[in-house]
Scaffold this active site. Structure first.
Site: not given
Ligand code: S3P
Length: 433
Positions: A157, A308, A335, A16
């Site tokens: 998401s 994760d 994934k 990001r």
């Protein structure tokens, strides 16, 4: 207690930071930028699009944009293994009136891009890929201004949310995202740090378009990656001989740390102390001490903030007494590998008793005849080229005290290039004790 002195910078935040810095109107300097393969692919992609940025020993410097519009790339842009890189870059490119093709490795080419193609298409970008799932290579033709939309995130998401917010910077009105379950909010925090207001109220996130003009350069240090810390939290819980593991400067954003809540529910002795803030992200010290774990039903509403960490959680479940149930995790199927299948094979290889479900799995732990928490049945494990499976296997082998190899160690570089150095540092400190 072992103090692990270096981990790896956060992957989600690094992606990001590079993307926002590329859009901002003043220079940026991002310290502790991740050297992971995935993040370097995002940097290379932005360079290919004409954004002046340099990476030197984990410092990313980005010069302010000289043009409102990126350069059209002359060849396909390769995002490697990175779903975050591809989906967030599609969000950015939606507002760029150029044509670009994005591609990746075999894993990335099998992951659905329709989840971003649909909202970005409604906003006015054209995205073409293969089949209904819009598989890569994908070609995007952006537009400006884009149309603001209201979009309900289904499934939860952070990548889709972020792609829409990044496109929303170039919309001529207010973009509204309905998010029934909060997912990681790094994009919202970083946009705020860069001077763009994003509000969240009653499960809705709002961003007013035309905001790209207000983006200030970033001067920030990226926290270390909580998802990387999770592997060493697991080791600290399981490996009695280490007497616990401590890590500093770990990102403790509450939308990322459901793994700590899960471990506590299993009876794990973990602490997290916030010591400061970086670009709106809490950072702090995490400790994990040897614990007798018990199986649990993982609350379904925790899954998006734990997603994760589920591979390494499955190793904890295999070492815990009793049954652990993970449901509501269908997202694992898409994934870096089909992680439900990968987890089932991995746990079966460690003497766990495991049953596959469509949206998760059930594990009964501590079933080895010797009574040891974990025993590896094989000397070599498949990883399905999935970094988090590879690291989970190696942490499990470490706690079992067995020499186990994996069929692919290169994949670990996609998120955690220093993983083996961290293991080495732990061995050195363990020997000194
Ligand atoms: C990420 C979001 C999550 C996560 C991925 C990184 C991000 O994916 O699994 O590793 O940086 O936004 P989804 O948003 O698709 O759940």
């Amino acid at each position: 207690m072992i103090r692990l002195t270096s981990l790896v910078p956060d992957k989600s935040i690094s992606h990001r930071a590079a993307l926002l810095a590329a859009l901002s109107k003043s220079d940026s300097r991002i310290d502790n930028f991740s050297p992971a393969g995935d993040c370097l692919k995002t940097v290379k992609a932005l360079q290919d699009l004409g954004c002046p940025m340099q990476m030197d020993r984990c410092v990313l410097t980005v010069a302010a944009r000289t043009s409102e519009i990126f350069a059209a790339p002359s060849s396909p842009i390769d995002l490697g293994n990175s779903g975050t890189g591809m989906r967030l870059l599609l969000g950015v490119l939606a507002g760029q009136p150029i044509r670009a093709t994005l591609t990746g490795d075999d894993s990335l080419k099998s992951r659905p891009m329709d989840r971003v193609a649909k909202p970005l298409g409604e906003m006015g970008a054209r995205i073409e890929g293969t089949g209904d799932r819009v598989l890569a290579p994908v070609t995007i033709t952006g537009a400006r201004p884009l149309k603001p939309i209201r979009w309900r995130l289904e499934p939860a998401s952070a990548q889709v949310k972020s792609a829409i917010l990044l496109a929303g910077l170039y919309a001529d009105g207010e973009t509204v995202i309905e998010e029934p379950v909060a997912t990681r909010d790094h994009t919202e925090r970083m946009l705020t740090a860069a001077g763009v207001g994003v509000t969240r109220a009653g499960g809705e996130i709002r961003l007013r378009g035309g905001a790209s003009a207000r983006l200030q350069g970033l001067q920030m240090r990226v926290p270390d990656d909580f998802s990387a810390a999770a592997f060493f939290i697991a080791l600290g819980l399981l490996a009695d001989r280490m007497g616990g593991i401590e890590m500093h400067h770990v990102g403790l954003n509450p939308t990322r740390t459901a793994f700590l809540d899960t471990v506590r529910l299993m009876g794990g002795n973990v602490t997290a102390q916030v010591t400061g803030e970086e670009a709106g992200e809490p950072v702090g010290i995490v400790t994990a001490r040897p614990s007798d774990l018990r199986g649990i039903e993982v609350p379904v509403e925790w899954v998006p903030n734990l997603i994760d960490e589920i591979p390494i959680l499955s190793i904890l479940a295999a070492a815990a007494s009793g049954r652990t149930v993970v449901r509501g995790a269908r997202e694992l199927r898409v994934k870096e590998s089909d992680r439900i299948k990968s987890i089932v094979q991995m746990v079966a290889g460690f003497s766990g008793s495991v049953e596959e479900r469509e949206d998760g799995f059930e594990i009964t732990g501590r079933v080895s005849a010797s009574g040891a928490p974990l025993v590896a049945k094989f000397a070599r494990f498949p990883t399905f080229a999935d970094h988090r499976i590879a690291m989970s296997v190696l942490i499990a082998a470490e706690t079992a005290g067995q020499a186990v190899t994996v069929d692919n160690t290169d994949c670990i570089n996609t998120s955690f290039p220093g993983f083996f150095d961290c293991l080495g540092e732990i061995h050195v400190q363990c020997d000194r004790h």
